[in-house]
Design a protein around this motif. Structure first.
Motif, PDB file in Angstrom:
ATOM      1  N   PHE A 298     -10.338   3.529   8.734  1.00 42.32           N
ATOM      2  CA  PHE A 298     -10.460   2.410  10.063  1.00 42.32           C
ATOM      3  C   PHE A 298     -11.555   2.689  10.245  1.00 42.32           C
ATOM      4  O   PHE A 298     -12.032   1.901  11.048  1.00 42.32           O
ATOM      5  CB  PHE A 298     -10.418   3.964  11.146  1.00 42.32           C
ATOM      6  CG  PHE A 298      -8.573   4.305  10.692  1.00 42.32           C
ATOM      7  CD1 PHE A 298      -8.998   6.008  10.231  1.00 42.32           C
ATOM      8  CD2 PHE A 298      -7.503   3.988  11.218  1.00 42.32           C
ATOM      9  CE1 PHE A 298      -7.236   6.165   9.634  1.00 42.32           C
ATOM     10  CE2 PHE A 298      -6.532   5.103  10.654  1.00 42.32           C
ATOM     11  CZ  PHE A 298      -6.803   5.903   9.816  1.00 42.32           C
ATOM     12  N   ALA A 299     -11.962   1.880   9.600  1.00 42.67           N
ATOM     13  CA  ALA A 299     -13.785   0.892   9.501  1.00 42.67           C
ATOM     14  C   ALA A 299     -14.246   0.035   8.346  1.00 42.67           C
ATOM     15  O   ALA A 299     -13.355   0.161   7.721  1.00 42.67           O
ATOM     16  CB  ALA A 299     -14.835   2.557   9.365  1.00 42.67           C
ATOM     17  N   PRO A 300     -15.172  -1.067   8.840  1.00 41.87           N
ATOM     18  CA  PRO A 300     -15.046  -2.171   7.807  1.00 41.87           C
ATOM     19  C   PRO A 300     -15.131  -1.675   7.006  1.00 41.87           C
ATOM     20  O   PRO A 300     -16.489  -0.957   6.480  1.00 41.87           O
ATOM     21  CB  PRO A 300     -16.039  -2.823   8.800  1.00 41.87           C
ATOM     22  CG  PRO A 300     -15.904  -2.503  10.265  1.00 41.87           C
ATOM     23  CD  PRO A 300     -15.885  -1.169  10.312  1.00 41.87           C
ATOM     24  N   ALA A 339      -1.365  -0.333   9.734  1.00 39.68           N
ATOM     25  CA  ALA A 339      -0.396   0.577   9.212  1.00 39.68           C
ATOM     26  C   ALA A 339      -0.466   1.861   8.863  1.00 39.68           C
ATOM     27  O   ALA A 339      -0.077   3.624   9.371  1.00 39.68           O
ATOM     28  CB  ALA A 339       0.049  -0.020   7.658  1.00 39.68           C
ATOM     29  N   ALA A 340      -2.222   2.822   8.878  1.00 37.99           N
ATOM     30  CA  ALA A 340      -2.100   3.856   9.285  1.00 37.99           C
ATOM     31  C   ALA A 340      -2.387   4.105  10.367  1.00 37.99           C
ATOM     32  O   ALA A 340      -2.171   5.538  10.179  1.00 37.99           O
ATOM     33  CB  ALA A 340      -3.821   3.944   8.466  1.00 37.99           C
ATOM     34  N   ARG A 341      -2.894   3.695  11.397  1.00 43.69           N
ATOM     35  CA  ARG A 341      -2.716   3.865  12.838  1.00 43.69           C
ATOM     36  C   ARG A 341      -0.784   4.296  12.934  1.00 43.69           C
ATOM     37  O   ARG A 341      -0.775   5.573  13.871  1.00 43.69           O
ATOM     38  CB  ARG A 341      -3.117   3.309  13.633  1.00 43.69           C
ATOM     39  CG  ARG A 341      -4.850   3.258  13.271  1.00 43.69           C
ATOM     40  CD  ARG A 341      -5.763   2.046  14.482  1.00 43.69           C
ATOM     41  NE  ARG A 341      -6.889   1.364  14.249  1.00 43.69           N
ATOM     42  CZ  ARG A 341      -7.704   2.432  15.054  1.00 43.69           C
ATOM     43  NH1 ARG A 341      -7.159   3.567  15.027  1.00 43.69           N
ATOM     44  NH2 ARG A 341      -8.696   3.038  14.492  1.00 43.69           N
ATOM     45  N   ALA A 342      -0.181   3.418  12.303  1.00 42.22           N
ATOM     46  CA  ALA A 342       1.869   3.767  12.884  1.00 42.22           C
ATOM     47  C   ALA A 342       1.790   4.786  11.890  1.00 42.22           C
ATOM     48  O   ALA A 342       2.743   6.167  12.975  1.00 42.22           O
ATOM     49  CB  ALA A 342       2.296   2.012  12.251  1.00 42.22           C
ATOM     50  N   ALA A 343       1.257   5.745  11.618  1.00 39.09           N
ATOM     51  CA  ALA A 343       1.865   6.431  10.301  1.00 39.09           C
ATOM     52  C   ALA A 343       1.376   7.541  11.283  1.00 39.09           C
ATOM     53  O   ALA A 343       1.695   8.111  10.695  1.00 39.09           O
ATOM     54  CB  ALA A 343       1.295   5.916   8.778  1.00 39.09           C
ATOM     55  N   ALA A 344       0.020   7.552  11.370  1.00 40.27           N
ATOM     56  CA  ALA A 344      -0.723   8.502  12.165  1.00 40.27           C
ATOM     57  C   ALA A 344      -0.280   8.879  13.232  1.00 40.27           C
ATOM     58  O   ALA A 344       0.508  10.086  13.636  1.00 40.27           O
ATOM     59  CB  ALA A 344      -2.325   7.976  12.568  1.00 40.27           C
TER      60      ALA A 344
END
Lengths: 570, 39
Positions: A298-300, A339-344
């Motif tokens: 979630f970070a650069p 994709a990570a945000r959607a999974a969370a």
């Protein structure tokens, strides 16, 4: 670095060096200098045992391993608790009752002076070189991450350590180790806090761990029985058992720790601290790496974590190819973050179908990011000619300087330096002990006043400090030397364990049997290492110990038979 | 072999049981974490 971070590092150095130097008065005789007059409490010795084993390589390498590979490396330590129990009933009482200064001194009482001298010399060679590597590894990383001059960084780490060890002896080593463990634990705790608080507000810690877990990073156990797979349950339990028995039972840098304890029970308790704490502590340090992975979802994230190679690639002949990879990387990372945000989000809503679908999408996106990174690493290897190049050791230090708040950067840099200094101090003190007790006093000048040996001990500590700094400066330019040093250590450890098995575990083993057995053991390990390089190094210790024991016993029995000795029951 | 004078020591049996039990517990926790967070 910010001036506040410099102040934190400076305060740590002043605190540790002052504490070490004030122990000088307690170390005015050889027994006080090397063994603290066998007066230390079990908890201080236990923390010193742990600090000695945990170098800066552990702190930056293990976190990097957690980032790249997850928790699997924790299996490496599965043999440690059983090793501590075995040592608690064998070498700890043996060495305490024998009132020895060094583990190798015991071998002369049991066998002969040539076995003692050979094992001590092998220890001096192996540990002397590895002490340089212990300085070199963090020095290289810190010099690149912080832009410091490499030689000055080596001296910055090595010289203060040598100074307080030289003047304060084992008292300084042990009590500074206690403080350094506190700094390390505080630093690791601060890193975990920043990582967890650094997650986006809409992503909870359990959700982040589930995302990391979907890549297999939280699966630590591999029950396959494979000689070629390095980290499995069995290689850790069995191969690791032999390695830990060798390291904690036969390496003077660890043996000297528990020789300083007040009693056999306190010596045992000091080892039991590692037995209880080491595996959970190692799992936590690996988890830091996993949390760094989750954080960078979630970070650069940089494509390569080694800023020096990043700059070289951007300005070198492969700049165009590297730029193309960076463009692909940025796109892949953006897709992965979505994709990570959607999974969370799916997990938060508890929608099983969505959880499965988003986990699949995330897996695909993460694989693409990993693919681009591996192409970037391959490009660096091709451009620089360094086929062993990896940036894993730079992951945690890069995170520290990029994302930790001011002040805590200083704390983490101090923790890395503390991890290095605690190991270096123990090693320098043990190198001086073996040099003076096994070589100088035993072979060169057997009768002299205690004050003379004390002066020689201080000189020997300083000498080994300079040798270690010299090896560190040289090793930092030769990556392969680190590998040579580690290989030499692996030839030695298991075979040395075999010698001590013969010494303590048998009655019929002779000095000649142990001596020849040791050479055969090292030869057997060399054969396996060079002819069967695919076999994991953890098994080398088993090979060495078994060959030394069998060859040593066979030669001893033959020698006794030829001499007409009656057979002894073992 | 040398015969140094014996120093009284506490029996190690209970410690051994504790150490092995805690290691088993930690390994089970690691296994559980891997299974739980992979699901």
């Amino acid at each position: 670095m910010h001036p506040i971070d410099w102040a934190v590092v400076g305060a740590y150095l002043v605190w540790v060096i002052y504490d070490g130097l004030k122990r000088t008065r307690q170390s005015n005789r050889v027994e006080g200098y090397f063994l603290a007059n066998r007066s230390l409490p079990w908890w201080a010795v236990g923390l010193s045992v742990m600090a000695t084993q945990m170098s800066a390589i552990t702190l930056v390498g293990t976190t990097g391993q957690g980032y790249a590979d997850g928790l699997r490396f924790v299996q490496f330590y599965f043999g440690l608790p059983l090793a501590m129990l075995i040592l608690g009933v064998t070498v700890v009482p043996f060495f305490h009752r024998a009132r020895v200064f060094t583990a190798y001194e015991y071998l002369e009482r049991r066998f002969d002076v040539k076995t003692r001298t050979l094992t001590s010399m092998l220890f001096l060679l192996s540990r002397g070189m590895s002490c340089g590597v212990v300085i070199a590894a963090p020095a290289v990383i810190l010099s690149i991450i912080l832009g410091w001059n490499l030689t000055l960084t080596v001296l910055f780490i090595g010289l203060p350590t040598a100074l307080y060890t030289m003047l304060g002896g084992v008292q300084a080593v042990t009590w500074t180790d206690v403080k350094q463990m506190a700094v390390i634990v505080l630093g690791v705790g601060a890193a975990i806090a920043v990582l967890v608080l650094g997650l986006p507000a809409e992503v909870s810690l359990p959700e982040a761990l589930h995302i990391a877990g979907s890549t297999g990073r939280l699966q630590s156990l591999d029950f396959r029985f494979s000689l070629t797979e390095t980290y499995t349950f069995w290689s850790g339990l069995l191969g690791g058992l032999f390695l830990m028995l060798s390291y904690f039972g036969c390496d003077q840098s660890q043996v000297q720790r528990y020789l300083t304890a007040r009693s056999i029970d306190e010596g045992r308790s000091s080892l039991m601290m590692s037995a209880y704490v080491k595996i959970p502590l190692q799992a936590i340090i690996l988890l830091v790496g996993v949390l760094v992975f989750a954080f960078y979802l979630f970070a650069p994230s940089p494509m390569l974590f080694n800023p020096k190679h990043e700059q070289q690639m951007r300005s070198g002949p492969a700049a165009a190819a590297y730029a193309a990879l960076e463009t692909r990387f940025e796109a892949a990372v953006a897709t992965r973050e979505q994709a990570a945000r959607a999974a969370a989000g799916a997990r938060r809503q508890g929608d099983l179908a969505a959880i499965e679908a988003t986990a699949r999408a995330f897996g695909g996106a993460d694989r693409e990011v990993a693919q681009v990174r591996s192409e970037a690493v391959a490009l660096v290897r091709g451009s620089t000619g360094d086929l062993a190049y990896t940036d894993v050791n730079y992951v945690f230090p890069t995170f520290i300087v990029s994302w930790m708040p001011v002040g805590l950067v200083g704390l983490l840099i101090a923790a890395i330096i503390a991890a290095a200094m605690s190991t270096i101090a123990s090693e320098l003190n043990s190198l001086a002990t073996a040099s003076v007790i096994d070589i100088y006093r035993r072979l060169l000048r057997p009768t002299a006043p205690d004050a003379h040996y004390l002066a020689v001990s201080r000189f020997a500590t300083g000498f080994w400090g300079l040798v270690a700094c010299g090896v560190a400066v040289y090793a930092s330019t030769l990556g392969s030397l680190i590998e040579v040093v580690n290989r030499f250590g692996s030839f030695f450890y298991g075979s040395l364990l075999g010698v001590f098995v013969l010494a303590i575990g048998t009655r019929s083993a002779t000095g000649t049997g142990a001596f020849i057995g040791l050479i055969c053991g090292m030869g057997a390990v060399a054969y396996v290492a060079f002819q069967h390089p695919a076999i994991s190094f953890l098994w080398h210790n088993v090979v060495g110990a078994v060959v030394v024991t069998m060859v040593g016993l066979a030669i001893s029995l033959a020698e006794r038979r030829l001499a007409g000795d009656p057979p002894r029951r073992d | 072999m040398t015969s140094p004078p014996p120093e009284p020591t506490r029996p190690i049996g209970a410690t051994a049981v504790r150490v092995i039990a805690i290691e088993i517990l930690v390994i089970v926790l690691l296994w559980w974490a891997g299974a739980h967070f992979a699901a």
